[in-house]
Design a protein around this motif. Sequence first.
Motif, PDB file in Angstrom:
ATOM      1  N   ARG A  54       0.372  -6.053   0.359  1.00  0.00           N
ATOM      2  CA  ARG A  54      -0.625  -6.611   0.825  1.00  0.00           C
ATOM      3  C   ARG A  54      -0.819  -8.060   0.572  1.00  0.00           C
ATOM      4  NH1 ARG A  54      -3.142  -1.835  -1.352  1.00  0.00           N
ATOM      5  NH2 ARG A  54      -3.619  -0.288   0.500  1.00  0.00           N
ATOM      6  N   ASP A  55      -0.474  -8.641  -0.635  1.00  0.00           N
ATOM      7  CA  ASP A  55      -0.422  -9.968  -1.110  1.00  0.00           C
ATOM      8  C   ASP A  55       0.673 -10.714  -0.109  1.00  0.00           C
ATOM      9  OD1 ASP A  55      -0.928 -12.267  -2.793  1.00  0.00           O
ATOM     10  OD2 ASP A  55       1.119 -12.191  -3.063  1.00  0.00           O
ATOM     11  N   TRP A  56       1.854 -10.165   0.103  1.00  0.00           N
ATOM     12  CA  TRP A  56       2.927 -10.836   0.837  1.00  0.00           C
ATOM     13  C   TRP A  56       2.080 -11.141   2.398  1.00  0.00           C
ATOM     14  CZ3 TRP A  56       7.527  -7.007   0.195  1.00  0.00           C
ATOM     15  CH2 TRP A  56       7.996  -7.225  -0.911  1.00  0.00           C
ATOM     16  N   ARG A  57       1.518 -10.009   2.872  1.00  0.00           N
ATOM     17  CA  ARG A  57       0.778  -9.948   4.152  1.00  0.00           C
ATOM     18  C   ARG A  57      -0.301 -11.088   4.449  1.00  0.00           C
ATOM     19  NH1 ARG A  57      -2.910  -7.043   7.119  1.00  0.00           N
ATOM     20  NH2 ARG A  57      -2.402  -6.950   9.327  1.00  0.00           N
ATOM     21  N   GLN A  58      -0.957 -10.992   3.108  1.00  0.00           N
ATOM     22  CA  GLN A  58      -2.147 -12.169   3.332  1.00  0.00           C
ATOM     23  C   GLN A  58      -1.765 -13.529   3.240  1.00  0.00           C
ATOM     24  OE1 GLN A  58      -4.458 -11.099  -0.002  1.00  0.00           O
ATOM     25  NE2 GLN A  58      -5.804  -9.887   1.208  1.00  0.00           N
ATOM     26  N   ARG A  59      -0.429 -13.705   2.582  1.00  0.00           N
ATOM     27  CA  ARG A  59       0.305 -15.193   2.397  1.00  0.00           C
ATOM     28  C   ARG A  59       1.190 -15.298   3.846  1.00  0.00           C
ATOM     29  NH1 ARG A  59       2.794 -14.360  -3.271  1.00  0.00           N
ATOM     30  NH2 ARG A  59       4.029 -16.064  -2.349  1.00  0.00           N
ATOM     31  N   GLY A  60       1.191 -14.352   4.749  1.00  0.00           N
ATOM     32  CA  GLY A  60       2.089 -14.729   5.830  1.00  0.00           C
ATOM     33  C   GLY A  60       3.546 -14.408   5.424  1.00  0.00           C
ATOM     34  N   LEU A  61       3.677 -13.738   4.438  1.00  0.00           N
ATOM     35  CA  LEU A  61       5.107 -13.488   4.083  1.00  0.00           C
ATOM     36  C   LEU A  61       5.389 -11.879   4.630  1.00  0.00           C
ATOM     37  CD1 LEU A  61       5.135 -14.967   0.523  1.00  0.00           C
ATOM     38  CD2 LEU A  61       5.889 -15.949   2.527  1.00  0.00           C
ATOM     39  N   GLY A  62       6.693 -11.529   4.312  1.00  0.00           N
ATOM     40  CA  GLY A  62       7.021  -9.991   4.640  1.00  0.00           C
ATOM     41  C   GLY A  62       7.259  -9.937   6.030  1.00  0.00           C
ATOM     42  N   PRO A  63       7.470  -8.484   6.147  1.00  0.00           N
ATOM     43  CA  PRO A  63       7.689  -8.158   7.441  1.00  0.00           C
ATOM     44  C   PRO A  63       6.485  -8.438   8.521  1.00  0.00           C
ATOM     45  CG  PRO A  63       7.263  -6.226   6.298  1.00  0.00           C
ATOM     46  CD  PRO A  63       7.148  -7.367   5.204  1.00  0.00           C
ATOM     47  N   ARG A  64       6.994  -7.866   9.611  1.00  0.00           N
ATOM     48  CA  ARG A  64       5.686  -8.171  10.871  1.00  0.00           C
ATOM     49  C   ARG A  64       5.158  -6.701  11.071  1.00  0.00           C
ATOM     50  NH1 ARG A  64      10.133 -11.021  13.897  1.00  0.00           N
ATOM     51  NH2 ARG A  64      10.562  -8.859  14.384  1.00  0.00           N
ATOM     52  N   TRP A  65       3.955  -6.674  11.098  1.00  0.00           N
ATOM     53  CA  TRP A  65       3.122  -5.256  11.107  1.00  0.00           C
ATOM     54  C   TRP A  65       2.501  -5.080  12.402  1.00  0.00           C
ATOM     55  CZ3 TRP A  65       3.901  -1.858   7.144  1.00  0.00           C
ATOM     56  CH2 TRP A  65       4.415  -2.469   6.050  1.00  0.00           C
ATOM     57  N   ALA A  66       2.312  -3.801  12.835  1.00  0.00           N
ATOM     58  CA  ALA A  66       1.427  -3.477  14.184  1.00  0.00           C
ATOM     59  C   ALA A  66       0.178  -2.794  13.762  1.00  0.00           C
ATOM     60  CB  ALA A  66       2.384  -3.035  15.011  1.00  0.00           C
ATOM     61  N   ARG A  67      -0.633  -2.750  14.549  1.00  0.00           N
ATOM     62  CA  ARG A  67      -1.918  -1.542  14.581  1.00  0.00           C
ATOM     63  C   ARG A  67      -2.065  -1.261  16.149  1.00  0.00           C
ATOM     64  NH1 ARG A  67      -5.307  -2.279   9.880  1.00  0.00           N
ATOM     65  NH2 ARG A  67      -5.116  -4.101   8.718  1.00  0.00           N
TER      66      ARG A  67
END
Length: 80
Positions: A33-46
């Motif tokens: 979640r931290d990666w996601r908030q910082r714009g790091l990590g993989p691409r997610w979809a909803r």
Amino acid sequence: MHGIHIPEELHENTLLTFEEFCELIHTPQRTVRDWRQRGLGPRWARFNGAGRLYITVGEARRFIAAAIADSPMRNEHDNA
């Protein structure tokens, strides 16, 4: 220590939930979640921009391969 492994039989377009991805990479959900908030990590979809987070197996594999390629340990080994 457990290795990171995504079964070969999973098709590139198979969807994984956020929780499944965290289990596969043996990483706490809080960290991802931290990666996601910082714009790091993989691409997610909803779906329709709401609800659960998903990632494709192909994106998970790409993320893992990129992480390995950028690993300081790999770079030290390559320069030896």
